[in-house]
Design an enzyme around this catalytic site. Structure first.
Site, mmCIF file in Angstrom:
data_model
loop_
_atom_site.group_PDB
_atom_site.id
_atom_site.type_symbol
_atom_site.label_atom_id
_atom_site.label_comp_id
_atom_site.label_asym_id
_atom_site.label_seq_id
_atom_site.Cartn_x
_atom_site.Cartn_y
_atom_site.Cartn_z
ATOM 1 N N HIS A 116 0.826 -1.211 0.000
ATOM 2 C CA HIS A 116 0.000 0.000 0.000
ATOM 3 C C HIS A 116 0.860 1.260 0.000
ATOM 4 C CE1 HIS A 116 1.243 -0.503 4.120
ATOM 5 N NE2 HIS A 116 0.922 0.764 4.357
ATOM 6 N N ASP A 118 0.504 4.921 2.093
ATOM 7 C CA ASP A 118 -0.275 5.382 3.242
ATOM 8 C C ASP A 118 -1.312 6.438 2.859
ATOM 9 O OD1 ASP A 118 1.012 3.688 5.041
ATOM 10 O OD2 ASP A 118 2.577 5.168 5.490
ATOM 11 N N HIS A 271 4.704 0.156 0.121
ATOM 12 C CA HIS A 271 5.493 -0.568 1.117
ATOM 13 C C HIS A 271 4.677 -1.690 1.723
ATOM 14 C CE1 HIS A 271 3.496 2.697 3.276
ATOM 15 N NE2 HIS A 271 3.548 1.957 4.370
ATOM 16 N N ARG A 286 5.101 6.041 14.143
ATOM 17 C CA ARG A 286 4.946 6.599 12.786
ATOM 18 C C ARG A 286 4.322 7.982 12.816
ATOM 19 N NH1 ARG A 286 0.695 4.057 8.568
ATOM 20 N NH2 ARG A 286 -0.329 6.082 8.324
HETATM 21 C C1 OGA Z 1 3.160 1.784 8.323
HETATM 22 C C2 OGA Z 1 3.488 0.469 7.762
HETATM 23 C C3 OGA Z 1 5.101 -1.319 7.866
HETATM 24 C C4 OGA Z 1 5.970 -1.955 8.900
HETATM 25 O O1 OGA Z 1 3.519 2.019 9.483
HETATM 26 O O2 OGA Z 1 2.610 2.615 7.588
HETATM 27 O O3 OGA Z 1 2.965 0.114 6.740
HETATM 28 O O4 OGA Z 1 6.910 -2.679 8.491
HETATM 29 N N1 OGA Z 1 4.400 -0.243 8.430
HETATM 30 O O5 OGA Z 1 5.716 -1.749 10.084
HETATM 31 MN MN MN Z 2 1.912 1.905 5.796
#
Ligand code: OGA
Ligand code: MN
Length: 295
Positions: A116, A118, A271, A286
């Protein structure tokens, strides 16, 4: 008159080294909690546009420093899952598989289990996200990044021409109930939360607002359908694009090191969380920078 820098912030000494991978670079020697002058900031900004994901090593910094550095790139998004905000810092979403004493989750445990970008489900998705390692598992827990400019450029001219005029619907709810069935700790969304995540329609191919480069912009996690196509055709085309967009030749695998702060461009990349064994603890913080409406 000698040239005078507008701010009296001394520059920091740091190196930017690209990875031996299709995307990504590490930044060594910069301390994001110290003042960053205009020239240093311009170097970081340029590197972010060139490499799409920057790994700032060894950032022993507070949540407030993380938030302040993130704000240099734009206003921050508050995630719809307010249950997992860090106390005192609503701009920070806790991404973690850790449970509290009563078994309650301390953070979003299955963030990013499908590819995806974000916040693509909002009319103005995210510019980029900054994920800061707090506690890392001894194995697993990697994050993968796929370059959607390379994915676009690798398509045939026929496919490119077919995709250019198309739009697709993105929805936060697309996989929510499926994930909740697998992970019952996922909170049930309130009507107010559901209101915040009504589906958005996005171009299938977007143009990066700062570099002008085109990128594919559909994802397994959030894209539900191509607008105006019969369901069979839409499903088939999306399946083909999902498989294409994450081919190994577009991907960088990030193996986390303690105190890494990773800043990726959601306009250029998708990602994926590669997964953490259940018995090992993982916690990251995050922040999410708001972006433009895709065009
Ligand atoms: C996010 C995500 C991936 C991870 O925090 O947006 O997709 O590896 N994380 O934690
Ligand atoms: Mn993400």
């Amino acid at each position: 008159m000698p040239a005078v820098l507008s701010a009296s912030v001394p520059s920091q000494t740091f190196e930017i080294r690209r990875f031996d991978a299709p995307v990504g670079a590490e930044v060594i020697g910069l301390d994001i909690s110290r003042p960053i002058g205009e020239a240093d900031f311009a170097r970081i900004h340029r590197a972010h546009l060139d490499h799409h994901v920057l790994v700032f090593r060894d950032q022993r910094v507070s949540p407030a420093d993380h938030v302040a550095f993130s704000r240099r790139f734009g206003p921050l998004e508050i995630h719809v899952l307010h249950q997992f905000q860090l106390k005192g810092h609503p701009e920070i979403l806790i991404v973690s598989n850790i449970r509290g004493e009563g078994g309650e989750p301390i953070g979003l445990g299955d963030a990013g289990v499908y590819w995806h970008s974000d916040i693509s489900y909002k009319p103005e998705p995210s510019l980029g996200s900054l994920l800061h390692a707090q506690e890392l598992p001894s194995e697993g827990g990697d994050t993968l990044f796929a370059d959607q400019h390379l994915a676009w450029e690798a398509l045939s001219p026929q496919m490119q021409a077919r995709l250019l005029p198309l739009k697709a619907e993105h929805s936060y709810l697309a996989k929510y109930e499926e994930l909740r069935a697998k992970n019952p700790w996922r909170p049930k969304l309130s009507p107010a939360q559901i209101d915040q995540v009504q589906p958005a329609v996005q171009p299938v191919v977007r143009t990066h607002p700062e570099t002008g480069r085109k990128a594919l912009f559909v994802s397994e996690h959030f894209t539900t359908r191509i607008v105006g196509l019969p369901p069979d055709e839409s499903d088939a085309l999306l399946a083909e694009l999902f498989a294409h967009s994450v081919k190994p030749e577009f991907v960088y695998r990030h193996r986390w090191q303690p105190h890494d702060l990773v800043f990726w461009d959601n306009r250029s990349l998708m990602h994926l969380a590669a997964g953490t064994p259940d018995h090992l603890r993982r916690k990251l913080y995050r922040t999410t920078v708001k972006g433009d409406r895709p065009r």
